[in-house]
Each structure stands twice: as C-alpha cells, then as structure tokens.
Scaffold this motif. Sequence first.
Motif, PDB file in Angstrom:
ATOM      1  N   PRO A  33       0.814  -1.228   0.000  1.00 34.54           N
ATOM      2  CA  PRO A  33       0.000   0.000   0.000  1.00 34.54           C
ATOM      3  C   PRO A  33       0.842   1.270   0.000  1.00 34.54           C
ATOM      4  O   PRO A  33       0.477   2.261  -0.607  1.00 34.54           O
ATOM      5  CB  PRO A  33      -0.832  -0.134   1.284  1.00 34.54           C
ATOM      6  CG  PRO A  33      -0.874  -1.595   1.567  1.00 34.54           C
ATOM      7  CD  PRO A  33       0.430  -2.143   1.096  1.00 34.54           C
ATOM      8  N   VAL A  34       1.974   1.256   0.693  1.00 35.72           N
ATOM      9  CA  VAL A  34       2.827   2.440   0.778  1.00 35.72           C
ATOM     10  C   VAL A  34       3.419   2.788  -0.587  1.00 35.72           C
ATOM     11  O   VAL A  34       3.378   3.942  -1.024  1.00 35.72           O
ATOM     12  CB  VAL A  34       3.958   2.238   1.818  1.00 35.72           C
ATOM     13  CG1 VAL A  34       4.912   3.418   1.805  1.00 35.72           C
ATOM     14  CG2 VAL A  34       3.365   2.060   3.215  1.00 35.72           C
ATOM     15  N   VAL A  35       3.959   1.768  -1.276  1.00 31.93           N
ATOM     16  CA  VAL A  35       4.566   2.058  -2.577  1.00 31.93           C
ATOM     17  C   VAL A  35       3.515   2.394  -3.627  1.00 31.93           C
ATOM     18  O   VAL A  35       3.759   3.200  -4.533  1.00 31.93           O
ATOM     19  CB  VAL A  35       5.478   0.906  -3.066  1.00 31.93           C
ATOM     20  CG1 VAL A  35       6.646   0.716  -2.120  1.00 31.93           C
ATOM     21  CG2 VAL A  35       4.715  -0.382  -3.261  1.00 31.93           C
ATOM     22  N   GLU A  36       2.349   1.779  -3.519  1.00 31.05           N
ATOM     23  CA  GLU A  36       1.281   2.103  -4.469  1.00 31.05           C
ATOM     24  C   GLU A  36       0.817   3.546  -4.298  1.00 31.05           C
ATOM     25  O   GLU A  36       0.597   4.264  -5.280  1.00 31.05           O
ATOM     26  CB  GLU A  36       0.118   1.124  -4.316  1.00 31.05           C
ATOM     27  CG  GLU A  36       0.447  -0.265  -4.867  1.00 31.05           C
ATOM     28  CD  GLU A  36      -0.704  -1.241  -4.718  1.00 31.05           C
ATOM     29  OE1 GLU A  36      -1.662  -0.947  -3.994  1.00 31.05           O
ATOM     30  OE2 GLU A  36      -0.623  -2.333  -5.334  1.00 31.05           O
ATOM     31  N   ALA A  37       0.670   3.967  -3.052  1.00 31.07           N
ATOM     32  CA  ALA A  37       0.249   5.345  -2.791  1.00 31.07           C
ATOM     33  C   ALA A  37       1.292   6.340  -3.289  1.00 31.07           C
ATOM     34  O   ALA A  37       0.964   7.414  -3.812  1.00 31.07           O
ATOM     35  CB  ALA A  37       0.007   5.544  -1.299  1.00 31.07           C
ATOM     36  N   GLY A  38       2.558   5.971  -3.161  1.00 26.37           N
ATOM     37  CA  GLY A  38       3.632   6.873  -3.564  1.00 26.37           C
ATOM     38  C   GLY A  38       4.075   6.700  -5.003  1.00 26.37           C
ATOM     39  O   GLY A  38       4.965   7.421  -5.454  1.00 26.37           O
ATOM     40  N   GLN A  39       3.471   5.692  -5.704  1.00 27.51           N
ATOM     41  CA  GLN A  39       3.862   5.410  -7.091  1.00 27.51           C
ATOM     42  C   GLN A  39       5.371   5.131  -7.183  1.00 27.51           C
ATOM     43  O   GLN A  39       6.080   5.676  -8.027  1.00 27.51           O
ATOM     44  CB  GLN A  39       3.488   6.582  -8.008  1.00 27.51           C
ATOM     45  CG  GLN A  39       2.005   6.934  -8.017  1.00 27.51           C
ATOM     46  CD  GLN A  39       1.191   6.019  -8.934  1.00 27.51           C
ATOM     47  OE1 GLN A  39       1.273   6.095 -10.143  1.00 27.51           O
ATOM     48  NE2 GLN A  39       0.381   5.157  -8.338  1.00 27.51           N
ATOM     49  N   VAL A  40       5.834   4.281  -6.266  1.00 27.20           N
ATOM     50  CA  VAL A  40       7.257   3.938  -6.175  1.00 27.20           C
ATOM     51  C   VAL A  40       7.465   2.479  -6.570  1.00 27.20           C
ATOM     52  O   VAL A  40       6.756   1.597  -6.093  1.00 27.20           O
ATOM     53  CB  VAL A  40       7.775   4.152  -4.730  1.00 27.20           C
ATOM     54  CG1 VAL A  40       9.227   3.705  -4.605  1.00 27.20           C
ATOM     55  CG2 VAL A  40       7.632   5.606  -4.315  1.00 27.20           C
ATOM     56  N   ALA A  41       8.441   2.235  -7.434  1.00 25.97           N
ATOM     57  CA  ALA A  41       8.779   0.856  -7.789  1.00 25.97           C
ATOM     58  C   ALA A  41       9.504   0.196  -6.627  1.00 25.97           C
ATOM     59  O   ALA A  41      10.409   0.781  -6.034  1.00 25.97           O
ATOM     60  CB  ALA A  41       9.654   0.838  -9.028  1.00 25.97           C
ATOM     61  N   LEU A  42       9.098  -1.017  -6.294  1.00 27.69           N
ATOM     62  CA  LEU A  42       9.733  -1.800  -5.228  1.00 27.69           C
ATOM     63  C   LEU A  42      10.321  -3.056  -5.858  1.00 27.69           C
ATOM     64  O   LEU A  42       9.581  -3.881  -6.402  1.00 27.69           O
ATOM     65  CB  LEU A  42       8.710  -2.166  -4.158  1.00 27.69           C
ATOM     66  CG  LEU A  42       9.191  -3.039  -2.997  1.00 27.69           C
ATOM     67  CD1 LEU A  42      10.293  -2.356  -2.210  1.00 27.69           C
ATOM     68  CD2 LEU A  42       8.026  -3.380  -2.070  1.00 27.69           C
ATOM     69  N   PHE A  43      11.644  -3.174  -5.820  1.00 31.57           N
ATOM     70  CA  PHE A  43      12.334  -4.287  -6.477  1.00 31.57           C
ATOM     71  C   PHE A  43      13.164  -5.041  -5.453  1.00 31.57           C
ATOM     72  O   PHE A  43      13.981  -4.440  -4.752  1.00 31.57           O
ATOM     73  CB  PHE A  43      13.243  -3.753  -7.596  1.00 31.57           C
ATOM     74  CG  PHE A  43      13.813  -4.830  -8.473  1.00 31.57           C
ATOM     75  CD1 PHE A  43      13.004  -5.609  -9.271  1.00 31.57           C
ATOM     76  CD2 PHE A  43      15.184  -5.050  -8.507  1.00 31.57           C
ATOM     77  CE1 PHE A  43      13.528  -6.602 -10.090  1.00 31.57           C
ATOM     78  CE2 PHE A  43      15.727  -6.039  -9.319  1.00 31.57           C
ATOM     79  CZ  PHE A  43      14.895  -6.807 -10.120  1.00 31.57           C
ATOM     80  N   SER A  44      12.954  -6.357  -5.338  1.00 33.18           N
ATOM     81  CA  SER A  44      13.645  -7.133  -4.309  1.00 33.18           C
ATOM     82  C   SER A  44      14.562  -8.196  -4.904  1.00 33.18           C
ATOM     83  O   SER A  44      14.156  -8.942  -5.799  1.00 33.18           O
ATOM     84  CB  SER A  44      12.639  -7.818  -3.390  1.00 33.18           C
ATOM     85  OG  SER A  44      13.345  -8.616  -2.449  1.00 33.18           O
TER      86      SER A  44
END
Length: 254
Positions: A1-12
Amino acid sequence: PVVEAGQVALFSPAASSPDLTGKSRFFSRDYPSDSSQGIVLANAAYNIKKWKKVAIIQEQKDYPLGIFKAFEAQFKSLGGMVVKEEFVPSATDFRSMLAKLKAAKPDALFIIVQASPSADRILKQFADLKWKMSLMVNDVVAGDSEIIKNQAKVLEGALSAEFPVGDNDKLKTFMASYKAKYGVDVPYQSYAQTEYDAVYIVRDALIAVGNDGAKIADWLKTVKDWPGASGSVTIGVDGDRVGGHVLKVTKNGT
C-alpha cells in the motif's frame, strides 16, 4: 500500500514469499518465489525418495511458512501426508517437538527455519535423540557453508533445493572483487548474485525510462534475457523471476 500510494517501484533481490506473486503493479523481484523450492522438494520426496509421510519442524515466520505451504500443497496433491510442529523465533529447546514428530513415525524430517542458528540447535538436539531419519532442509541452511561443514555427519544425504549459483564472467569478477576487499568468499551466493544484479537492473531501468516510479515498475516486468551474475534474468508480468530452484544433496560436508 505504501509504494502504491507513492507510485514507487519496489524491487527485491531476496524476498521470496509466494504471497508476493502478482501482488502489485509496483512490485517485482529477480529472486524466485519459494513456491518453486517447496514444489521441487515435494516432488523429490514423493517421486524420488518414495516418502509417504514427512514430519516438519517450522519456525513461525513468513519465509519458512511460504516454503511449508508450497511443500504441503504439492506433497498432499501427490498423495503424501504431513505432520508439523511450529516454534517461535526465540525458542532454543526443540526436544519435545522432535519427540512428538518422531512418535508419528515419518519417513523423513523437514527442517524449515528463518536463519541457520535455529537449525544448528535443532540438528544438535536431533542428534542427541539418536533419531536416525532422512532429512530435508531449506535453502538458508543449505546455503550456510559453516553449518553444512560443522553438522556434516547428521546432514549427510540431506536434501535441499537452492536457486542455482551462476557460472559466468560477471559472477566470477564480482566474487573475486568481494574476496579481495573482505578477505572471505561471498556468503549465501544464491542470494548474493541476485543482490548484485539488482543494482544494475535498477540502473538500466533509470537509463531506459528515467526517475519515474510507475514507469520503472512497468519496465522491470519487461526484463527479458538480461545478462546477470545470476545468469539470464527474465521477469514475468506477475513480477516473479522466471525459473527457480534445483534439487541438491549434502555429501561430505558440502
């Protein structure tokens, strides 16, 4: 939810929970899902070893749980049976759990832990019980060369499933540079290779689409045959790396 709200790509490069598959437009990874680890081991247990009942001792954390769920689903679908004991991360005494599992008369014991120190204690107490039983361990144990060497006798013949370490010039250069800087071999090479690649995959995303979270997230899911230290990297539309774990066996402390 945090990255979606911020429109941030999360790569692991290391998160492996099957629950993350297809979770979000913004999440992807270059390390495979643990579903492949559990499935590979379940197939080996039932089809190669012909085990019908497997006892499991599992730490109560998300990573071990993901492996257990995948193993259980596949093993049961083949006709196998599972008995399980769970322990909290702070546990140090596993003797009563091991005694219960031994009483169930399984064909094998599968140790699934968050980190190898717990496995080390379990293996010592397993040996103290004089319980002669075929073993399986998850990749965090198999990838720890110290525990494999120190527990060589009890782990002889143990099955595991690891994401294979690559064999290419990029990986060799990385490993040589690491040893030159720190004086030791790269630990957890299965994870280290994807961690190394992740930096350069993100770099290529920035070069391709600029510093835009949504565009980076979408670009990451188009990665195909990217030449990495971990081999050829392809990421599917579900955000998962294509390809997975291979069966391993412990012999003579390796």
